[in-house]
Design an enzyme around this catalytic site. Structure first.
Site, short mmCIF file in Angstrom:
data_model
loop_
_atom_site.label_atom_id
_atom_site.label_comp_id
_atom_site.label_asym_id
_atom_site.label_seq_id
_atom_site.Cartn_x
_atom_site.Cartn_y
_atom_site.Cartn_z
N GLY A 69 -2.29 80.63 -0.63
CA GLY A 69 -1.13 79.87 -1.08
C GLY A 69 -0.12 79.57 0.00
O GLY A 69 0.45 78.47 0.04
N THR A 70 0.12 80.51 0.90
CA THR A 70 1.11 80.29 1.95
C THR A 70 0.69 79.15 2.87
O THR A 70 1.50 78.28 3.22
CB THR A 70 1.35 81.58 2.75
OG1 THR A 70 1.93 82.56 1.87
CG2 THR A 70 2.28 81.35 3.92
N ASN A 149 7.29 83.23 -9.67
CA ASN A 149 6.53 84.45 -9.43
C ASN A 149 7.27 85.71 -9.83
O ASN A 149 6.65 86.76 -10.02
CB ASN A 149 6.11 84.53 -7.96
CG ASN A 149 7.29 84.36 -7.02
OD1 ASN A 149 8.01 83.36 -7.08
ND2 ASN A 149 7.52 85.31 -6.14
N THR A 235 -14.05 77.54 10.74
CA THR A 235 -15.32 77.86 10.08
C THR A 235 -15.08 78.17 8.60
O THR A 235 -14.20 78.96 8.27
CB THR A 235 -15.98 79.08 10.75
OG1 THR A 235 -16.21 78.78 12.13
CG2 THR A 235 -17.30 79.42 10.07
N CYS A 323 5.93 89.63 -1.28
CA CYS A 323 6.21 89.15 0.08
C CYS A 323 7.57 89.59 0.58
O CYS A 323 7.87 89.47 1.76
CB CYS A 323 6.10 87.63 0.12
SG CYS A 323 4.46 87.03 -0.32
#
Length: 390
Positions: A69-70, A149, A235, A323
């Site tokens: 998400g960040t 959140n 990748t 966070c």
């Protein structure tokens, strides 16, 4: 252990783990290879692209896989800001956004962008009228989260999307907490960019998506290889992408049943706390809230002490966003809905999933009924309050 911090992360489901395992042990080829062994990895990625797109009514070719998400939030804001800088440098967001949005806006300010931060009401809702009033000729992007959140309030995305579409402004939503938990449709809500993260709905950590509506311009967030249609180099995390696709498909199939089950436990928790613990304030909208979100402030206590005592009784909970768990400052979300510092410090977030039961909810409330009076007994503020109201 009773785990009630599902807004921070969820337990990966066994079905998701089983779906991922072959792409770590057997089908381990780099998807960028030109041989048939690698082609199977590419096929798995494209299947996951369809699975994640279906949850929000998007097309598979509008989904880009990221690290979470960040990154998706950063890419949406910085990529759109740079791509549309010739049109203007004005961005609108809200005071209760995740720091992945607010700190990105701070970074853009340093590059000469003008950021309007909208207030919210006492329930944590953004007013669509405020969004429209803030739009200027140089506005290029509105970023409003789908659901908060910390306090769980669901935002009026459809109304905001109608406004941004009318004014020709891009609309991004941070849907990290809402994706696969509540119905979202990017066309019906006129959403141009959407961020989501797999570990919030029983998928693996370290993988997410950014939905980009066809025709929306974004500068590349990571340069290097040609992965993700040359827009996001690196990748491909094949096992993680496969896991996200599987988790999305499972969540979509079970969404209606999950909402009903989780909401019942949530409402039971809220009902008991309101009825049985004095001086407790429910934060967030009473009805327009995420199925698994319970957020209270308890007057005359410190949230940190409450969390430690809950942990000692085998209960995993939080005071807000994972966070910012190391910060001693009260939540910016709680301050934005008008709570004073001394009340905001006594916050508790319990975030539920399908694994949580009524019995667990009762145990948690019973523990709170012991813990909170114990902490209040040590509070001089509570002593003063009792004396003044005797």
């Amino acid at each position: 252990m009773i785990y009630m911090d599902n807004a921070a992360t969820t337990r990966m489901s066994k079905e998701v783990f089983d779906a991922m395992t072959p792409y770590m042990l057997e089908q381990y080829a780099n998807a960028a290879g030109t041989y048939s062994f690698a082609a199977k990895s590419t096929e798995a990625i494209e299947k996951a692209r369809k699975q994640t797109a279906a949850v929000i009514g998007a097309k598979a070719n509008e989904i880009y896989f990221t690290s979470g998400g960040t990154e998706s939030d950063n890419w949406a804001l910085k990529g759109a800001a740079k791509a549309y800088a010739a049109k203007g440098k004005h961005i609108i967001t809200s005071a209760i956004e995740h720091h992945a949005i607010l700190h990105t806006c701070d970074a853009l300010k340093k590059d000469g962008y003008d950021i309007t931060i909208l207030p919210v009401d006492a329930d944590g809702k953004v007013s669509p009228a405020d969004v429209e009033a803030a739009i200027r000729p140089d506005t290029i992007l509105v970023s409003i989260m789908a659901a908060n959140n910390e306090i769980g309030t669901i935002q009026p995305l459809r109304e905001i999307g109608e406004i941004t579409k009318k004014h020709g402004v891009l609309f991004h939503t941070d849907a990290v907490q809402a994706y696969a938990h509540i119905p979202l449709n990017v066309d019906e809500m006129h959403i141009d960019l959407l961020s989501a993260s797999a570990h919030k709905f029983h998928g693996p950590k370290g993988v997410g998506i950014l939905y980009v509506r066809r025709g929306v311009k974004l500068t590349n967030f990571m340069d290097g290889g040609a992965q993700e249609k040359k827009r996001r180099a690196g990748t491909s995390n094949v096992p993680g992408i496969v896991g996200m696709g599987a988790a999305a498909q499972i969540a979509m199939a079970n969404m209606e049943e999950s909402i009903k089950k989780v909401s019942e436990v949530r409402d039971h928790l809220i009902g008991r706390i309101v009825a049985e613990i004095p001086h407790a304030k429910l934060n967030g909208h009473k009805t327009d809230r995420l199925p698994g979100n319970v957020n209270f402030c308890f007057r005359f206590i410190e949230g940190e002490s409450m969390l430690m005592l809950l942990d000692a009784n085998g209960i995993c909970a939080s005071s807000g966003s994972a966070c910012t768990s190391g910060s001693l400052d009260p939540s910016h979300v709680l301050l934005a809905i008008g709570l004073p510092h001394e009340i905001a410090h006594g916050s508790l977030r319990l975030s539920l999933c399908e694994d949580n039961t009524m019995e667990q909810a009762d145990f948690v409330v019973d523990q709170l009924k012991t813990i909170i009076p114990r902490l209040r007994a040590m509070s001089p503020l509570y002593e003063d309050f009792v004396r003044e109201n005797a």
